[in-house]
Scaffold this active site. Structure first.
Site, PDB file in Angstrom:
ATOM      1  N   TYR A 237       0.808  -1.222   0.000  1.00 15.94           N
ATOM      2  CA  TYR A 237       0.000   0.000   0.000  1.00 15.94           C
ATOM      3  C   TYR A 237       0.848   1.284   0.000  1.00 15.94           C
ATOM      4  O   TYR A 237       0.629   2.180   0.808  1.00 15.94           O
ATOM      5  CB  TYR A 237      -0.965  -0.002   1.210  1.00 15.94           C
ATOM      6  CG  TYR A 237      -1.664  -1.326   1.394  1.00 15.94           C
ATOM      7  CD1 TYR A 237      -2.626  -1.750   0.478  1.00 15.94           C
ATOM      8  CD2 TYR A 237      -1.349  -2.176   2.459  1.00 15.94           C
ATOM      9  CE1 TYR A 237      -3.243  -2.980   0.615  1.00 15.94           C
ATOM     10  CE2 TYR A 237      -1.974  -3.412   2.601  1.00 15.94           C
ATOM     11  CZ  TYR A 237      -2.918  -3.805   1.683  1.00 15.94           C
ATOM     12  OH  TYR A 237      -3.533  -5.014   1.830  1.00 15.94           O
TER      13      TYR A 237
ATOM     14  N   TYR B  88     -12.570  -6.999   5.526  1.00 15.41           N
ATOM     15  CA  TYR B  88     -11.333  -7.171   4.755  1.00 15.41           C
ATOM     16  C   TYR B  88     -11.103  -8.664   4.571  1.00 15.41           C
ATOM     17  O   TYR B  88     -11.026  -9.415   5.554  1.00 15.41           O
ATOM     18  CB  TYR B  88     -10.118  -6.529   5.444  1.00 15.41           C
ATOM     19  CG  TYR B  88      -8.869  -6.793   4.633  1.00 15.41           C
ATOM     20  CD1 TYR B  88      -8.584  -6.028   3.489  1.00 15.41           C
ATOM     21  CD2 TYR B  88      -8.001  -7.827   4.953  1.00 15.41           C
ATOM     22  CE1 TYR B  88      -7.484  -6.303   2.704  1.00 15.41           C
ATOM     23  CE2 TYR B  88      -6.886  -8.107   4.168  1.00 15.41           C
ATOM     24  CZ  TYR B  88      -6.636  -7.333   3.050  1.00 15.41           C
ATOM     25  OH  TYR B  88      -5.545  -7.610   2.260  1.00 15.41           O
TER      26      TYR B  88
ATOM     27  N   ASP C 157     -13.999 -16.134   8.061  1.00 13.59           N
ATOM     28  CA  ASP C 157     -12.612 -15.838   7.707  1.00 13.59           C
ATOM     29  C   ASP C 157     -11.860 -15.600   9.019  1.00 13.59           C
ATOM     30  O   ASP C 157     -11.922 -14.516   9.593  1.00 13.59           O
ATOM     31  CB  ASP C 157     -12.581 -14.607   6.797  1.00 13.59           C
ATOM     32  CG  ASP C 157     -11.159 -14.193   6.423  1.00 13.59           C
ATOM     33  OD1 ASP C 157     -10.200 -14.736   7.013  1.00 13.59           O
ATOM     34  OD2 ASP C 157     -11.012 -13.307   5.558  1.00 13.59           O
TER      35      ASP C 157
ATOM     36  N   LYS D  51      -2.299 -16.472   8.201  1.00 16.45           N
ATOM     37  CA  LYS D  51      -1.478 -15.623   9.072  1.00 16.45           C
ATOM     38  C   LYS D  51      -0.689 -16.384  10.149  1.00 16.45           C
ATOM     39  O   LYS D  51       0.401 -16.835   9.868  1.00 16.45           O
ATOM     40  CB  LYS D  51      -2.346 -14.503   9.649  1.00 16.45           C
ATOM     41  CG  LYS D  51      -2.701 -13.475   8.559  1.00 16.45           C
ATOM     42  CD  LYS D  51      -3.009 -12.109   9.109  1.00 16.45           C
ATOM     43  CE  LYS D  51      -2.941 -11.037   8.041  1.00 16.45           C
ATOM     44  NZ  LYS D  51      -4.227 -10.685   7.424  1.00 16.45           N
TER      45      LYS D  51
HETATM   46  C1  LIG Z   1      -4.683 -10.759   6.048  1.00 15.54           C
HETATM   47  C2  LIG Z   1      -6.063 -11.227   5.804  1.00 15.54           C
HETATM   48  C3  LIG Z   1      -6.420 -11.846   4.587  1.00 15.54           C
HETATM   49  C4  LIG Z   1      -5.456 -11.995   3.434  1.00 15.54           C
HETATM   50  O1  LIG Z   1      -4.378 -12.792   3.728  1.00 15.54           O
HETATM   51  P1  LIG Z   1      -3.025 -12.685   2.844  1.00 15.54           P
HETATM   52  O2  LIG Z   1      -2.174 -13.769   3.363  1.00 15.54           O
HETATM   53  O3  LIG Z   1      -2.484 -11.310   3.076  1.00 15.54           O
HETATM   54  O4  LIG Z   1      -3.429 -12.885   1.417  1.00 15.54           O
HETATM   55  C5  LIG Z   1      -7.713 -12.294   4.460  1.00 15.54           C
HETATM   56  N1  LIG Z   1      -8.618 -12.163   5.442  1.00 15.54           N
HETATM   57  C6  LIG Z   1      -8.316 -11.582   6.622  1.00 15.54           C
HETATM   58  C7  LIG Z   1      -9.348 -11.486   7.697  1.00 15.54           C
HETATM   59  C8  LIG Z   1      -7.031 -11.087   6.839  1.00 15.54           C
HETATM   60  O5  LIG Z   1      -6.737 -10.471   8.003  1.00 15.54           O
END
Ligand SMILES: *Cc1c(COP(=O)(O)O)cnc(C)c1O
Length: 426
Positions: A19, A147, A246, A275
């Site tokens: 970014y 997100y 997610d 993550k």
């Molecule tokens: C960071 C994140 C993503 C994307 O993961 P990347 O490994 O950066 O592609 C998707 N969903 C959530 C909730 C996130 O925090």
């Protein structure tokens, strides 16, 4: 050995960072090494890390157990294709993930990043309804302030404003959005009514509701009441819509439970993790699903799930993940997260008194100060570095999610820097 001098000038001119513009307005700080909760800069300065490298490094950096796991696996094989071949690190990891996630999630797809795990979740949901002969169910219902990643499929379900949908309006898939739940302790009945309204109106076209359970991360660091999740699960059942959670940011203990959905006692149909999965060692993510989903897809035409990343289930990444999960399970992570939560509550709450501050919120090992005005990221980062701390604010948010092993002295050093710096914000 090649020169250890990090060429930040070249970096600034040629290499994109997340970014930013290119050339970048300011140079990135050159990190020479990292250990525990300390980042060591090239010039020898040490920073206490408040970010865990964006939720990932939950055990701290340079952990001997995680390092060893990768070394051991390297000696066996770094990688083999997953098409037609399989290996112990992947099988072991699948067993572990299936055993620590909600019981109904029995099958798994390994991806190489969080965004791809979300793409896979979307594809699974769409293919599921096609297999059930309901191809009109081909849209998602997502939340404002969401997100879910930066690839096109994921971007289309991010907050339309934060996610800059206007830049790609002709390309992005069109989905349904509902107002995000109230950010704070209370549950607002109205919030879930809005979900019900959308489902009532559009369920014939909705494949799945997707959300970040308990904490909306990069879209605003918004923390909400678990009752919303409980109700959302009920509504999905009522309207025959899948629920995708997610947990890429919230997973692996961050909110105080292993997964955030446990606090609402719900099971999703599809769940994404990423993550902290490898303890911050390498990029790896996974999408878990119920048997019902994989069987339905597999029993209809074309009888396969059409996805297969080159580095799918990379053995090194799986080995790191296995070691990280073992380390987590054998540690006193719950106590640590509770201790961090208490220390954050004790030390960040006073920030509410500052005229610059709109809200202070804490959940598990997450601490957030929301300011009235957008922060000057360059200035603020510099102020933190001056104080020997690594915090990277964005938008109106000065927030931290440290490694679970951070001690209270280091944590208080971070929170007092947050107070001081925010109080100086113009
Ligand atoms: C960071 C994140 C993503 C994307 O993961 P990347 O490994 O950066 O592609 C998707 N969903 C959530 C909730 C996130 O925090």
């Amino acid at each position: 050995m090649s020169s250890d001098k990090i060429d930040t000038k070249f970096d600034q001119q040629h290499i994109w960072h997340p970014y930013t513009s290119l050339p970048a307005n300011i140079k990135a700080y050159p990190v020479a090494s990292a250990n525990g909760v300390r980042l060591k800069l090239q010039d020898g300065r040490e920073l206490i890390d408040g970010m865990a490298s964006w939720w990932c490094a939950i055990h701290g950096y340079n952990h001997p157990v995680l390092n060893q796991a990768i070394k051991d696996q390297t000696d066996k094989m770094a990688h083999v294709m997953f098409g037609g071949l399989t290996h112990q690190p992947a099988i072991e990891l699948a067993k572990k993930l299936i055993s620590i996630t909600p019981a109904s999630l029995q099958n798994i797809f390994f991806a190489d990043s969080g965004s791809v795990a979300v793409e896979v979740a979307i594809k699974l949901a769409l293919q599921y309804w096609q297999a059930k002969n309901k191809p009109a169910k081909n849209k998602l219902l997502s939340l404002k302030h969401a997100y879910h990643g930066d690839t096109f499929g994921a971007m289309a379900i991010c907050d339309p404003v934060n996610g800059m949908h206007s830049l790609f309006s002709n390309v992005l898939a069109q989905h349904y959005f509902v107002d995000a739940p109230y950010c704070g302790e209370e549950f607002h009945e109205d919030d879930i009514k809005k979900v019900k309204q959308q489902l009532e109106q559009h369920h014939k076209n909705i494949a799945a509701l997707i959300l970040e359970p308990l904490v909306q991360g990069a879209g605003g660091m918004r923390i909400y009441n678990p009752e919303y999740l409980t109700q959302a699960r009920k509504l999905c059942d009522e309207y025959d819509v899948l629920l995708i959670t997610d947990e890429i940011a919230t997973g692996f203990g961050r909110t105080g439970t292993m997964f955030a959905c446990e606090q609402a006692d719900i099971s999703p149909d599809i769940m994404c993790v990423g993550k902290a999965l490898t303890g911050g060692m390498m990029s790896l993510a996974a999408t878990l699903m119920t048997k019902e989903i994989s069987q339905t897809i597999s029993q209809a035409k074309p009888g396969v799930f059409m996805h297969g990343p080159t580095f799918m289930a990379n053995p090194l990444a799986c080995a790191a993940a296995n070691a990280s999960i073992d380390l987590l399970l054998s540690s006193n992570w719950q106590e640590n997260v509770l201790r961090i939560e208490k220390t954050l509550k004790d030390n960040l709450t006073e920030c509410s008194d500052l005229e610059q501050v709109k809200d202070v919120r804490v959940k598990g090992a997450i601490g957030v100060i929301e300011t009235h005005k957008p922060v000057d990221q360059a200035w603020m980062t510099q102020e933190f570095v001056k104080r020997g701390v690594w915090v990277r604010p964005f938008s109106n948010l000065v927030y931290i999610m440290p490694a679970y092993v951070i001690n209270n002295d280091d944590l208080v050093k971070i929170t007092s820097s947050m107070y001081e710096i925010v109080s100086q914000q113009l």
